[in-house]
Write an enzyme that holds these catalytic residues in place. Structure first.
Site, PDB file in Angstrom:
ATOM      1  CE  LYS A 164      -4.333   1.071   2.339  1.00 36.63           C
ATOM      2  NZ  LYS A 164      -5.013   0.938   3.633  1.00 36.63           N
TER       3      LYS A 164
HETATM    4  C1  E4P Z   1      -8.376   1.562   3.868  1.00 36.49           C
HETATM    5  O1  E4P Z   1      -7.547   1.158   3.110  1.00 36.49           O
HETATM    6  C2  E4P Z   1      -8.254   2.823   4.624  1.00 36.49           C
HETATM    7  O2  E4P Z   1      -7.064   2.826   5.292  1.00 36.49           O
HETATM    8  C3  E4P Z   1      -9.427   2.997   5.552  1.00 36.49           C
HETATM    9  O3  E4P Z   1     -10.606   2.549   4.908  1.00 36.49           O
HETATM   10  C4  E4P Z   1      -9.573   4.374   6.125  1.00 36.49           C
HETATM   11  O4  E4P Z   1     -10.785   4.450   6.820  1.00 36.49           O
HETATM   12  P1  E4P Z   1     -11.129   5.600   7.860  1.00 36.49           P
HETATM   13  O5  E4P Z   1     -11.411   6.851   7.121  1.00 36.49           O
HETATM   14  O6  E4P Z   1     -12.350   5.091   8.579  1.00 36.49           O
HETATM   15  O7  E4P Z   1      -9.929   5.738   8.768  1.00 36.49           O
END
Ligand code: E4P
Length: 224
Positions: A87
């Protein structure tokens, strides 16, 4: 649409896996910290444990914000398990890293996508997934779902194979809307996946079916 779970909590990952609808996992440094996973080796071990529970892709996020650092971390992360997806944040060095890693056959999830332009850049660089954060856009009074529609249109216009991984999902309606708008994947908290199960008429209907069944069994017993 594929369902990923957005957590580093092993119990929740197991529960979603046992439901039989789980296609993968996404994590981020905040989610790892929330589980108290501290230190590089512990983080790597935790990713390995997640990979052993699920059968799909597991996104593991780099911490570096420069090109060389991201490539070094990516090389370490992909050694953990063949289903690790690296990522990478949507920043300049991130785009360069995506291009390089794609050339090396490494799957990348480009995270922190808030505009269609960012998604386009990531797809051109060769990302396997882009992660538009719909909940965080909703939080600042913009329509996160509109971004999913825009990216879908652009990717379809040019037949980009990059998958739209809708992230930052807050509730079950987000999941249903993602499916309507053509997201390839929704990464969700367990609570939102489980909330899809629920409708009061389902509970009332089931209660009535069972009550009628038991009443008819009792009546049959009295007759015989
Ligand atoms: C996923 O890859 C993200 O890191 C995540 O969905 C972020 O979500 P949040 O806005 O609830 O922290």
């Amino acid at each position: 649409m594929k369902f990923f779970i957005d957590t580093a909590n092993l119990a929740q990952i197991k529960e979603a896996q046992e439901l039989g609808v789980l296609d993968g996992v996404t994590t981020n440094p905040s989610l790892m910290a929330k589980e108290g996973i501290v230190g590089k080796q512990n983080i790597m071990d935790h990713y390995r444990k997640i990979c052993e529970i699920v059968t799909g892709d597991v996104s593991a996020e780099v911490i570096s914000t420069n090109y060389d650092g991201m490539l070094k971390e990516a090389a370490e992360l992909v050694k953990i398990h063949p289903r690790i997806v690296v990522k990478i944040p949507m920043i300049k060095d991130g785009v360069k890293a995506i291009k390089y890693l794609h050339g090396e056959g490494v799957k990348v999830n480009c995270t922190l996508i808030f505009t269609a332009g960012q998604a386009l850049l990531a797809a051109k660089a060769g990302a396997a997934y882009v992660s538009p954060f719909i909940g965080r856009l909703d939080d600042i009074a913009t329509d996160g779902m509109e971004l999913i529609a825009q990216i879908r249109l652009i990717f379809d216009n040019y037949n980009y194979k990059c998958e739209i991984l809708a992230a930052s999902i807050r509730h079950p309606v987000h999941i249903v809307k993602c499916a309507e708008y053509g997201a390839d994947v929704a990464t969700c908290p367990l609570s939102s996946i489980m909330a899809l199960l629920k409708h009061p008429l389902t509970d009332i209907g089931l209660e009535k079916f069972l009550a009628d069944y038991h009443a008819s069994q009792k009546a049959e017993k009295v007759k015989s």
